[in-house]
Enzyme design. Structure first.
Site, PDB file in Angstrom:
ATOM      1  N   ASP A   1     -38.041  28.543 -14.019  1.00  0.00           N
ATOM      2  CA  ASP A   1     -39.237  29.101 -13.530  1.00  0.00           C
ATOM      3  C   ASP A   1     -39.504  29.346 -12.150  1.00  0.00           C
ATOM      4  O   ASP A   1     -38.980  28.874 -11.272  1.00  0.00           O
ATOM      5  CB  ASP A   1     -40.544  27.847 -14.384  1.00  0.00           C
TER       6      ASP A   1
ATOM      7  N   ASN B   1     -43.816  33.752 -24.452  1.00  0.00           N
ATOM      8  CA  ASN B   1     -43.828  34.818 -23.263  1.00  0.00           C
ATOM      9  C   ASN B   1     -44.165  35.951 -23.792  1.00  0.00           C
ATOM     10  O   ASN B   1     -44.574  36.941 -23.071  1.00  0.00           O
ATOM     11  CB  ASN B   1     -42.495  34.739 -22.580  1.00  0.00           C
TER      12      ASN B   1
END
Ligand code: IPE
Ligand code: IPE
Ligand code: MG
Length: 238
Positions: free
Chosen positions: A12, A60
């Site tokens: 991330d 996502n």
């Protein structure tokens, strides 16, 4: 303490890495691929048998189409460019996540990567793509329900082990260590079932900055932990 056999990473912070430099988010993702290459190499050298990388989550898709297209494009580019090298290095590739909503060209590439490297034994790279733990459990549940309806499984047969065998991760040991970069302290729907007894290391560094040293430090942190699995620590027990 022991070495982790399986390390899973929530990669991330690509967007923030780019923003900090005044660059478009896509540049962060591109640099993120470089960090992936480094991490796979480091895992091989450090003797980690299984490395799972969370590359794209089932949530996502909520991002702008432009960014989703960039991420899908990077996956294709990575497989086309790196598959031969991974194979040469003895890396076996496994992909977890839902395949059905991916385009046929991506599905084809993922299958090619798995088929080519199927018999490699040095190291397993598990790519979590279009992966979400709740979706994984729901898909497993549906497959089990079909077997139940067909009389292939009895009520007593509905065990935790049976669920394990129907997850995308069937045959892969549970992660010993889960690492998340970028300072966020959450799992974001990653390996919820499999991480029941994993150790967690949350790092402030952004994914494109994750290097060999950061990897080794996380493993050292893991080695300092006392895993009890609900039992007693080794010192107390002995
Ligand atoms: C990780 O970086 C890559 C993916 C989730 C695909 P992000 O894109 O989430 O970066 P941040 O969290 O916005 O910085
Ligand atoms: C988790 O990161 C997914 C991947 C690393 C692929 P996100 O950036 O999507 O997670 P949230 O939205 O911050 O929880
Ligand atoms: Mg993020």
């Amino acid at each position: 303490m022991r070495h982790p056999q399986h390390v899973a990473i929530i990669m991330d912070g690509n967007g923030r890495w780019a923003r900090a430099r005044g660059l478009p988010r896509s540049m962060g993702h591109r640099r993120g691929v470089e960090a992936v290459r480094q991490a796979v190499r480091a895992a091989g050298e450090l003797g980690i048998d299984y490395l799972t990388l969370f590359a794209f989550s089932s949530e996502n898709w909520r991002r702008p189409k432009e960014e989703v297209d960039e991420l899908l494009g990077l996956l294709k580019h990575f497989i086309r460019r790196d598959l031969a090298d991974l194979h040469k290095e003895g890396v076996r590739v496994r992909v977890i996540g839902a395949r059905d909503d991916l385009t046929s060209d991506i599905r084809g590439l993922l299958e090619e990567a798995e088929n080519l490297t199927r018999d490699n034994q040095r190291q397993t790279l598990v790519v979590a793509f279009n992966y979400g733990a709740r979706d994984e459990v729901a898909r497993a549940m549906r497959r089990i329900a079909e077997k139940f309806a067909a009389g292939e499984v009895s009520l007593d047969g509905l065990t935790a082990d049976l669920l394990d065998e129907h997850l995308d991760t069937a045959g892969i040991p549970d992660p010993d260590l889960v690492i998340r970069t970028s300072g966020e302290l959450r799992l974001s729907n990653f390996l919820l079932w499999q991480s029941a007894y994993s150790e967690f290391v949350f790092l402030p560094c952004l994914w494109p900055d994750f290097d060999r040293q950061a990897f080794e430090d996380a493993i050292a942190e893991y080695a300092s932990r006392d895993r009890r699995f609900g039992g007693l620590s080794r010192e107390i027990a002995s």
